[in-house]
Design an enzyme around this catalytic site. Structure first.
Site, mmCIF file in Angstrom:
data_model
loop_
_atom_site.group_PDB
_atom_site.id
_atom_site.type_symbol
_atom_site.label_atom_id
_atom_site.label_comp_id
_atom_site.label_asym_id
_atom_site.label_seq_id
_atom_site.Cartn_x
_atom_site.Cartn_y
_atom_site.Cartn_z
ATOM 1 N N HIS A 75 58.057 -2.858 17.997
ATOM 2 C CA HIS A 75 58.963 -3.595 18.907
ATOM 3 C C HIS A 75 58.416 -4.990 19.228
ATOM 4 C CE1 HIS A 75 60.663 0.453 19.832
ATOM 5 N NE2 HIS A 75 59.383 0.806 19.775
ATOM 6 N N SER B 233 56.944 -33.467 12.370
ATOM 7 C CA SER B 233 58.191 -33.845 13.017
ATOM 8 C C SER B 233 58.227 -35.369 13.088
ATOM 9 C CB SER B 233 58.230 -33.261 14.435
ATOM 10 O OG SER B 233 59.076 -34.043 15.257
ATOM 11 N N LYS C 101 53.419 -31.896 16.136
ATOM 12 C CA LYS C 101 53.994 -30.713 15.505
ATOM 13 C C LYS C 101 53.612 -30.507 14.049
ATOM 14 C CE LYS C 101 57.470 -28.597 16.704
ATOM 15 N NZ LYS C 101 58.855 -28.136 16.749
ATOM 16 N N GLU D 29 60.457 -20.923 6.779
ATOM 17 C CA GLU D 29 61.844 -20.865 7.270
ATOM 18 C C GLU D 29 62.835 -20.912 6.113
ATOM 19 O OE1 GLU D 29 62.024 -23.216 11.348
ATOM 20 O OE2 GLU D 29 60.734 -24.219 9.918
#
Ligand code: ARG
Length: 462
Positions: free
Chosen positions: A161, A282, A288, A295
């Protein structure tokens, strides 16, 4: 009507040519040109067989073969002119063959149809894609084995979970993916076995009256046997569906892995740092480092699933045998093959050079009362409590630690003894993360001993 002249390949009964829109919807040359090498390979084998069985002369066969080889060079050199009027790769090549070798070209299509031709070409293409996938998966599994070996004792939290459950080793986690990709690879092998039948010679749908030798062409094209039913031969696209099916399942595995990398590389988790080669910055936030490759792998899986559902839907309503709907089989498979290849390669690269932040993993492994089960197991083993009672006593200890905002191992012995008087100092030896993972020696368990055995087992099977 455009008033164009009728098609030179099949236009005998047509007074005029197709409407521009008809031509556009009908033509597949813009994408099936990808099959040129397979088409030529199939035609060479077919021409040889026609000559060996006396259906065409050796002289015509020689002209046809030489012409096909010239066409192959032209396409590879980029000088071949593809034409939409000629619909597809099969007719583009045949028309060019006629220009090069004259009337002999017209004999190549004896005892053959575009229906068995395209079934063959596409099978050959999917077969080589399956072989590539098999190698790519082996490379990915190898990278995971190396990382598992390196991190057989590196501890991390195991989750259920997405809540901290019990400590595991990073090596064990890596080996879970080895199992998944091994099943994907075995699905590839299964698909190759079923694909190993040659449809050439089924002709349009009913076979042919010419004395062809189907075993000869099957062997020449690397298949064990010819297909046994001509109707099935030209209407079957199971091999493409199987490829998309296994690609979708593999994509699901890749996507779950991608999701873990996305989570693990956040500052909040801090389990891994992606290498510069597999991350991006970024344009506005200088701090970043984004896991774009992961992704995109996660997203490619959407394309794979889409391709599978797309082709299943194309095929589901078709009566036997060939229908033009089946021309819509190719683009989705081409796109899926490219996506799968890229996704596996990107994952192999990412896993291979990602930095494992051992300290972050270890700290997380010990938090969240991850060794509570070990306390309960100790009560069962050393104090003879039934597991349910031990579970209850441990729950009380966890509640106390939560109240004091400390770890289980930080609770004083006196307090633990108030919960259960059988508890001794020895309890502290099972509350560490290292002791916890080392104790899980059941077959398939996370103990470094077992993980190393699994690594060795897989090494001999790659
Ligand atoms: N371009 C066609 C396809 O990809 C080739 C087969 C055409 N056969 C036919 N009977 N029209 O399916």
């Amino acid at each position: 009507m455009t008033g164009k002249t009728s098609n030179q390949m099949w236009g005998g009964r047509f007074a005029s040519g197709p409407d521009a829109i008809m031509e556009e919807i009908n033509a597949s040359i813009d994408f099936d040109r990808k099959l040129y090498a397979q088409d030529i390979q199939g035609s060479l084998a077919h021409a040889d067989m026609l000559a060996d069985t006396g259906i065409i002369s050796a002289e015509d066969r020689d002209k046809i073969s030489a012409g096909l080889n010239t066409i192959s060079s032209e396409i590879e050199a980029g000088t071949f002119v593809f034409s939409r009027q000629l619909e597809d790769i099969h007719m583009n090549i045949e028309a060019r063959l006629a220009e090069i070798v004259g009337p002999a070209a017209g004999r190549l299509h004896t005892a053959r149809s575009r229906n068995d031709q395209v079934a063959l070409d596409f099978r050959l293409w999917v077969r080589s894609e399956l072989e590539k996938t098999q190698h790519a998966l082996t490379a990915l599994m190898t990278v995971f084995l190396d990382r598992a070996e390196e991190h057989a004792t590196t501890t991390m939290p195991g989750f259920t979970h997405l809540q901290t459950a019990q400590p595991v080793t990073f090596g064990h986690h890596c080996m879970a993916y080895v199992e998944m990709f091994a099943r994907d690879r075995s699905r590839v092998r299964d698909a190759l076995v079923r694909l190993d039948e040659c449809p050439l010679g089924a002709a349009a749908l009913a076979g042919t009256g010419f004395p062809i030798d189907r075993q000869q062409t099957a062997t020449a094209l690397g298949f064990s046997t010819p297909t046994r039913n001509s109707l099935d031969s030209v209407s079957d696209r199971d091999f493409a569906l199987e490829f998309l099916g296994l690609a979708s399942i593999c994509g699901t595995h890749l996507s779950r892995l991608a999701e873990e990398i996305v989570i693990w590389s956040t500052p909040q988790f801090g389990f891994v740092r992606l290498s510069d080669s597999f991350s991006t910055g970024s344009s506005i936030m200088p701090q970043k480092k984004n896991p774009d490759a992961a992704e995109l792998v996660r997203a490619k899986t959407g394309r794979l699933n889409g391709a599978l559902i797309g082709l299943l839907t194309v095929m589901k309503g078709l009566p036997l045998s060939y229908s033009k709907d089946m021309q819509e089989d190719k683009e989705q498979v081409f796109d899926a093959a490219k996506s799968l290849e890229l996704a596996i390669a990107a994952m192999t690269g990412m896993i291979g050079d990602m930095h494992i932040l051992k300290d972050g993993m270890k700290a997380a492994a010990g938090s969240g009362y991850s060794t509570a089960t070990d306390l309960a197991d100790w009560l069962v083993r050393e104090a003879g409590l039934p597991f349910r009672d031990a579970h209850h006593a441990t729950g009380t200890a966890v509640a106390l630690a939560e109240e004091r905002q400390c770890e289980l191992a930080e609770l004083p012995l006196a307090d633990l003894q108030k919960i259960n008087p059988a508890i001794t100092q020895d309890i502290y030896s099972v509350l560490t993360v290292e002791a916890s993972v080392a104790s899980r020696t059941s077959f398939g368990g996370t103990s470094p001993v077992r993980v190393r055995e699994q690594i060795a087992w897989w090494r001999t099977r790659l």
